[in-house]
Design a protein around this motif. Structure first.
Motif, mmCIF file in Angstrom:
data_model
loop_
_atom_site.group_PDB
_atom_site.id
_atom_site.type_symbol
_atom_site.label_atom_id
_atom_site.label_comp_id
_atom_site.label_asym_id
_atom_site.label_seq_id
_atom_site.Cartn_x
_atom_site.Cartn_y
_atom_site.Cartn_z
ATOM 1 N N ILE A 510 0.839 -1.199 0.000
ATOM 2 C CA ILE A 510 0.000 0.000 0.000
ATOM 3 C C ILE A 510 0.877 1.253 0.000
ATOM 4 O O ILE A 510 0.578 2.241 -0.686
ATOM 5 C CB ILE A 510 -0.950 -0.006 1.215
ATOM 6 N N ILE A 511 1.975 1.219 0.759
ATOM 7 C CA ILE A 511 2.888 2.359 0.768
ATOM 8 C C ILE A 511 3.454 2.583 -0.635
ATOM 9 O O ILE A 511 3.494 3.725 -1.131
ATOM 10 C CB ILE A 511 4.037 2.134 1.771
ATOM 11 N N ARG A 512 3.876 1.504 -1.290
ATOM 12 C CA ARG A 512 4.405 1.638 -2.664
ATOM 13 C C ARG A 512 3.345 2.177 -3.604
ATOM 14 O O ARG A 512 3.624 3.024 -4.461
ATOM 15 C CB ARG A 512 4.916 0.277 -3.165
ATOM 16 N N TYR A 513 2.127 1.681 -3.435
ATOM 17 C CA TYR A 513 1.031 2.131 -4.292
ATOM 18 C C TYR A 513 0.771 3.627 -4.103
ATOM 19 O O TYR A 513 0.533 4.363 -5.073
ATOM 20 C CB TYR A 513 -0.225 1.316 -3.955
ATOM 21 N N CYS A 514 0.817 4.087 -2.863
ATOM 22 C CA CYS A 514 0.593 5.509 -2.588
ATOM 23 C C CYS A 514 1.696 6.377 -3.184
ATOM 24 O O CYS A 514 1.444 7.499 -3.634
ATOM 25 C CB CYS A 514 0.486 5.742 -1.083
ATOM 26 N N PRO A 524 0.757 7.620 3.664
ATOM 27 C CA PRO A 524 0.517 7.170 5.041
ATOM 28 C C PRO A 524 1.800 6.736 5.735
ATOM 29 O O PRO A 524 2.662 6.087 5.133
ATOM 30 C CB PRO A 524 -0.445 5.985 4.858
ATOM 31 N N LYS A 525 1.898 7.102 7.007
ATOM 32 C CA LYS A 525 3.021 6.640 7.818
ATOM 33 C C LYS A 525 2.831 5.183 8.219
ATOM 34 O O LYS A 525 3.794 4.454 8.429
ATOM 35 C CB LYS A 525 3.142 7.503 9.078
ATOM 36 N N ARG A 526 1.574 4.784 8.359
ATOM 37 C CA ARG A 526 1.276 3.392 8.703
ATOM 38 C C ARG A 526 0.042 2.925 7.947
ATOM 39 O O ARG A 526 -0.853 3.717 7.636
ATOM 40 C CB ARG A 526 1.028 3.233 10.211
ATOM 41 N N VAL A 527 -0.001 1.626 7.702
ATOM 42 C CA VAL A 527 -1.162 0.973 7.092
ATOM 43 C C VAL A 527 -1.640 -0.096 8.065
ATOM 44 O O VAL A 527 -0.863 -0.965 8.460
ATOM 45 C CB VAL A 527 -0.809 0.330 5.742
ATOM 46 N N ILE A 528 -2.900 -0.015 8.455
ATOM 47 C CA ILE A 528 -3.467 -0.975 9.386
ATOM 48 C C ILE A 528 -4.574 -1.744 8.674
ATOM 49 O O ILE A 528 -5.512 -1.144 8.139
ATOM 50 C CB ILE A 528 -4.015 -0.278 10.647
ATOM 51 N N VAL A 529 -4.438 -3.053 8.645
ATOM 52 C CA VAL A 529 -5.394 -3.901 7.938
ATOM 53 C C VAL A 529 -6.440 -4.418 8.919
ATOM 54 O O VAL A 529 -6.120 -4.976 9.965
ATOM 55 C CB VAL A 529 -4.678 -5.079 7.252
ATOM 56 N N LEU A 530 -7.705 -4.189 8.592
ATOM 57 C CA LEU A 530 -8.831 -4.614 9.427
ATOM 58 C C LEU A 530 -9.737 -5.549 8.651
ATOM 59 O O LEU A 530 -9.772 -5.530 7.412
ATOM 60 C CB LEU A 530 -9.641 -3.407 9.893
ATOM 61 N N SER A 531 -10.494 -6.345 9.367
ATOM 62 C CA SER A 531 -11.491 -7.193 8.711
ATOM 63 C C SER A 531 -12.713 -6.379 8.305
ATOM 64 O O SER A 531 -13.421 -6.715 7.354
ATOM 65 C CB SER A 531 -11.908 -8.344 9.630
ATOM 66 N N GLU A 532 -12.971 -5.287 9.028
ATOM 67 C CA GLU A 532 -14.049 -4.369 8.683
ATOM 68 C C GLU A 532 -13.816 -3.042 9.380
ATOM 69 O O GLU A 532 -13.096 -2.965 10.384
ATOM 70 C CB GLU A 532 -15.416 -4.937 9.082
ATOM 71 N N GLY A 570 13.607 4.953 8.518
ATOM 72 C CA GLY A 570 15.011 4.641 8.608
ATOM 73 C C GLY A 570 15.247 3.243 9.117
ATOM 74 O O GLY A 570 16.377 2.742 9.087
ATOM 75 N N LYS A 571 14.230 2.583 9.618
ATOM 76 C CA LYS A 571 14.347 1.214 10.111
ATOM 77 C C LYS A 571 14.256 0.236 8.948
ATOM 78 O O LYS A 571 13.854 0.572 7.850
ATOM 79 C CB LYS A 571 13.221 0.909 11.108
ATOM 80 N N LYS A 572 14.583 -1.014 9.215
ATOM 81 C CA LYS A 572 14.465 -2.048 8.196
ATOM 82 C C LYS A 572 13.052 -2.600 8.231
ATOM 83 O O LYS A 572 12.662 -3.280 9.167
ATOM 84 C CB LYS A 572 15.466 -3.179 8.464
ATOM 85 N N GLY A 573 12.313 -2.307 7.191
ATOM 86 C CA GLY A 573 10.959 -2.854 7.071
ATOM 87 C C GLY A 573 9.966 -2.208 8.014
ATOM 88 O O GLY A 573 10.258 -1.266 8.709
ATOM 89 N N ARG A 574 8.723 -2.759 8.040
ATOM 90 C CA ARG A 574 7.650 -2.230 8.857
ATOM 91 C C ARG A 574 6.938 -3.374 9.553
ATOM 92 O O ARG A 574 6.888 -4.484 9.047
ATOM 93 C CB ARG A 574 6.607 -1.489 7.983
ATOM 94 N N LYS A 575 6.375 -3.051 10.658
ATOM 95 C CA LYS A 575 5.566 -4.045 11.355
ATOM 96 C C LYS A 575 4.215 -4.130 10.674
ATOM 97 O O LYS A 575 3.570 -3.118 10.430
ATOM 98 C CB LYS A 575 5.401 -3.633 12.820
ATOM 99 N N PHE A 576 3.773 -5.346 10.373
ATOM 100 C CA PHE A 576 2.480 -5.550 9.716
ATOM 101 C C PHE A 576 1.403 -5.661 10.792
ATOM 102 O O PHE A 576 1.463 -6.520 11.661
ATOM 103 C CB PHE A 576 2.537 -6.820 8.874
ATOM 104 N N LEU A 577 0.433 -4.752 10.769
ATOM 105 C CA LEU A 577 -0.621 -4.724 11.781
ATOM 106 C C LEU A 577 -1.909 -5.282 11.218
ATOM 107 O O LEU A 577 -2.313 -4.964 10.108
ATOM 108 C CB LEU A 577 -0.869 -3.294 12.261
#
Length: 579
Positions: A510-514, A524-532, A570-577
């Protein structure tokens, strides 16, 4: 009949009179069909509807309810709800609907605020009220709507249907009613703060009904594609809750144009799809996400044709439709007229409408000129609209500012809140709190709620623009953007995404898409995936819930350190929420 009341009835603006006059022309035409949890339990023609409304009005007047009294109701959609609204419109009491999703503790302050003399409750919701009965001020009369037949009527409660029986006269109530008399007291959805009580008068509702009918007639007369349809035989689907202004405007409009309206007790997606597939419904409201999800499945185009092939008119709501989606659904459903609509409870909700013939053209223009602002068309014939700056001065076309409106449908004010009413009425215009743009053709575009603008660093970012871009991702079913507290940026752009069924979404994609379509400060600084997404029964995303739940996201995450202005880390990768 006293002379003053007789003279008043001769020329007044009273919504109850419209249904009486409709009965004179088509008493035996079917008006309402009640679908209770997937089953048809009742049908009612116009003559029967008017008689029951008169009986209920006369019955409660005999109990002491009078003009200006508030009569609250807590119920899902049902025929009794419509009878109640029409009855009160005839005798001058205030229709005061409460959201059926509210918990008992949330109902208490609304009851204390509106001080009703009567409280009508559906049997399924009786327990919700009984739990807080000791906290609710004394209400002289309590009435139960018996839909399920499974709940015993509490002691000292009256039965709604008994008050509509032949025991009571079906004569028209003789009450002096004027255009400025309040008909509805509707509480705003409360996604941001304590709900406000919006007072809409008989004159407000009359203006909305007449303007909608006039503009609809003009469009159908002038549009080659639409001329083949006839409003007189329309069948509407009543999924919108009647506690909401949209539910009331839809039922009023259908009844006053001799349409048939299928009332859904609750908006069950399976029941809605079944009704569309049966082909009886000709008019309805659909979210673009419904089409996106269906078209993303094997044989999706055929499924869309099968489900919606008999629709003649669709109002699109929720996240705006993309240009590519509009082209596809117009191609698949060539006999259907699509439209966008803009309105608020405070406008009863008469605002603006983007008709089918301009929908694609203005959607393209919105993306090319106005960064994806949602095209909402031109104001209704009875509405004036303009864009103003922070000093209430009108701004040139193409400039973002607040949408201001004046029309005979603008509310009378907020109940018991004269200061708040004066604030939004300043200068003789209603200040909507919405940011918009007007183009050179007097077409308007919705940018965002002023309170939903994300202030990140020194920039203002439209949450709507972020949502529209992310919604075009082929894996996205639904999304919403909010600003969350951030030590460095003030607010950090945060996107909540719901993937399509059977698909997964990773934060980095999603970050790449943006990055492909948005400026660096909008990513977005973060992407949070929800079921709804959390929504109220009206379908509005509850951004307040997300802001509260995730308020500490950037404080708690080490990723907040070292983030650059373009959304990279600056960190390696992102935490997937995932929640």
């Amino acid at each position: 009949m006293e002379n003053a009341a007789a003279t008043n009835m001769m020329r007044r603006f009273c919504v109850g009179d419209v249904i009486r006059r409709r009965v004179l022309r088509s008493p035996r035409e079917e008006a309402l069909v009640m679908n209770y949890k997937g089953k048809i339990i009742r049908r009612m023609n116009y003559g029967e509807l008017n008689r029951e409304a008169n009986r209920f009005a006369n019955a409660i007047m005999a109990l002491g309810v009078k003009k200006g009294d508030r009569v609250a109701i807590l119920s899902h959609n049902c025929i009794q709800y419509v009878v109640y609204s029409l009855a009160l419109s005839k005798m001058g009491a205030w229709v005061t609907p409460l959201n059926f999703a509210l918990k008992g503790r949330e109902i208490v302050p609304l009851i204390r605020h509106c001080e009703p003399v009567m409280f009508i409750v559906e049997d399924e919701l009786i327990d919700t009220v009984r739990e807080v009965e000791n906290e609710i001020p004394s209400i002289p009369h309590r009435i139960m709507i018996n839909l399920s037949g499974e709940k015993p009527r509490p002691e000292d409660w009256l039965d709604f249907d008994a008050l509509c029986s032949e025991k009571y006269p079906d004569d028209e109530p003789c009450v002096e009613i004027n255009g400025d008399d309040v008909l509805t007291l509707m509480y705003t959805s409360g996604t941001e703060a304590t709900p406000k009580g919006v007072m809409n008068s008989h004159g407000n509702w009359y203006a909305t009904i007449m303007s909608n009918a006039m503009d609809q007639s003009t469009y159908f007369r002038n549009s080659d594609a639409a001329r083949q349809h006839t409003m007189r035989k329309s069948v509407g689907l009543g999924a919108a809750p009647l506690f909401h202004v949209a539910g009331h405007v839809m039922i009023f409009f259908h009844l006053f144009t001799a349409g048939r309206y299928i009332l859904l007790h609750s908006p069950d997606p399976k029941v809605i799809m079944q009704l569309f597939q049966e082909g009886e419904v000709t008019r309805g409201s659909l979210a673009p996400a419904v089409f996106v999800n269906l078209l993303g499945t094997p044989g999706g185009e055929d499924r869309v044709r099968k489900l919606f092939g008999n629709l003649e008119e669709v109002t699109l709501y929720g996240s705006p439709a993309s240009e590519s989606l509009l082209r596809k659904i117009i191609e698949i459903l060539p006999n259907c007229q699509f439209q966008n609509y803009y309105g608020l409870s405070e406008l009863t909700p008469l605002g603006s409408k983007l008709d089918h013939d301009d929908l694609l053209r203005k959607t393209i223009e919105a993306h090319r000129r106005f960064h994806g602002a949602e095209p909402i068309g031109q104001p209704h014939s009875m509405v004036e609209m303009k864009i103003i700056d922070e000093n209430d001065r009108e701004v040139p076309p193409g400039t973002i500012g607040e949408i201001a409106v004046r029309s005979p449908a603008v509310m009378m004010g907020y109940y018991k809140a004269p200061e708040k009413s004066a604030e939004v009425f300043r200068g003789g215009w209603f200040h909507t709190g919405d940011l918009g743009i007007m183009d050179e053709e007097y077409y308007f575009y919705f940018v965002d709620r002023k309170k939903d603008i994300i202030k990140t660093g020194s920039e203002n970012v439209s949450s709507v623009e972020i949502e529209q871009w992310v919604a075009k991702n082929p894996k996205c079913s639904d999304c919403t953007a909010v600003g969350l507290p951030h030590e460095r940026w003030g607010e950090a752009v945060t996107i909540f995404v719901v993937p399509k069924p059977g698909m997964t979404i990773q934060e980095e994609e999603i970050i790449r898409y943006c990055r492909e379509g948005l400026a660096g400060y909008k990513i977005p600084k973060r992407v949070i995936v929800l079921s709804e997404l959390p929504k109220n029964p009206s379908g509005k995303v509850l951004k307040k819930v997300l802001r509260e739940k995730y308020a500490g996201l950037y404080r708690e995450s080490r990723l907040a350190e070292g983030m650059d202005g373009d959304g990279t880390s600056g960190k390696k990768g992102r935490k997937f929420l995932r929640s």
